[in-house]
Design a protein around this motif. Sequence first.
Motif, PDB file in Angstrom:
ATOM      1  N   SER A 192       0.827  -1.201   0.000  1.00  0.00           N
ATOM      2  CA  SER A 192       0.000   0.000   0.000  1.00  0.00           C
ATOM      3  C   SER A 192       0.864   1.254   0.000  1.00  0.00           C
ATOM      4  CB  SER A 192      -0.899   0.003   1.240  1.00  0.00           C
ATOM      5  OG  SER A 192      -1.587   1.230   1.344  1.00  0.00           O
ATOM      6  N   ARG A 197      -3.002   4.833  -4.123  1.00  0.00           N
ATOM      7  CA  ARG A 197      -4.236   4.370  -3.486  1.00  0.00           C
ATOM      8  C   ARG A 197      -5.375   4.241  -4.490  1.00  0.00           C
ATOM      9  NH1 ARG A 197      -4.385   2.153   1.401  1.00  0.00           N
ATOM     10  NH2 ARG A 197      -3.113   3.844   2.254  1.00  0.00           N
ATOM     11  N   ASP A 200      -5.744   0.626  -5.937  1.00  0.00           N
ATOM     12  CA  ASP A 200      -5.708  -0.503  -5.001  1.00  0.00           C
ATOM     13  C   ASP A 200      -6.434  -1.736  -5.524  1.00  0.00           C
ATOM     14  OD1 ASP A 200      -4.090   0.595  -3.112  1.00  0.00           O
ATOM     15  OD2 ASP A 200      -5.619   0.854  -1.569  1.00  0.00           O
ATOM     16  N   TYR A 210      -1.566  -8.702  -0.672  1.00  0.00           N
ATOM     17  CA  TYR A 210      -1.596  -7.242  -0.506  1.00  0.00           C
ATOM     18  C   TYR A 210      -1.375  -6.911   0.970  1.00  0.00           C
ATOM     19  CZ  TYR A 210      -3.369  -2.418  -0.530  1.00  0.00           C
ATOM     20  OH  TYR A 210      -3.505  -1.067  -0.385  1.00  0.00           O
ATOM     21  N   GLU A 212      -0.753  -3.523   3.888  1.00  0.00           N
ATOM     22  CA  GLU A 212      -0.717  -2.087   4.170  1.00  0.00           C
ATOM     23  C   GLU A 212       0.719  -1.661   4.468  1.00  0.00           C
ATOM     24  OE1 GLU A 212      -2.884   0.431   4.088  1.00  0.00           O
ATOM     25  OE2 GLU A 212      -4.402  -0.895   3.207  1.00  0.00           O
TER      26      GLU A 212
END
Length: 220
Positions: A192, A197, A200, A210, A212
């Motif tokens: 991330s 963003r 995403d 995936y 963060e």
Amino acid sequence: MVNLCLDDYEAVIFDLDGSLVDSMWMWEAIDQEYLTGFGITPPKTLQQDIGGRSFIETAQYFKERFGIKDSIEKIGDDWNKMAWDKYTNEVPLKDGAFSFIKACIAKGLKLGIASSNSTELIEQVLGSHNIKDMFGSIKSGTEVLKGKPAPDVYLEVSNELSVAPEKCLVFEDLVDGIKAGKSAGMTVIAVSDDYSRHSDDAKKDLSDYYIEDYNDIVLE
């Protein structure tokens, strides 16, 4: 959270900007400052237009699109000078990245960098965090002519590390980078980043996992 068994891999390859270090904010600021110096207002889509391009490809793009008369070499040199201090003093590692790197080293995994950035800036930011010597291969956008989504830079790193692509784990923050890692035959974890963003959903669809940040990784 992502449950990860490092025993499944022999090497971990990181993209740099937005994946290993939190620096994408800086490049947008530099691009704006650079173009403003020529009296050019940067288009709102600029960052999306240049995403994934190698350092040389981006310089060529600026020269052609905005009519910059300077040579490709001078454009690159100017960017390096503008970014040098920020990479030295203002660009942090992504949260949890250092602990994850140490865990990889403890497992005996080889580490590499596959970045679209310049060699000088890659080495500078890694050196500022005292981790440069941890990487057995560092390939930049000034060494590989075909930028992402072409798989070239990832294959160059895996070759220098002497690790088969299917045994490489990649960390990437951009769609083109994820495509490059997958095209190279590697497992890709999307990272991330505020800068990307907006994409995403595509990042999640294209990647194998995936996160963060690196604190989301649970080692088995």
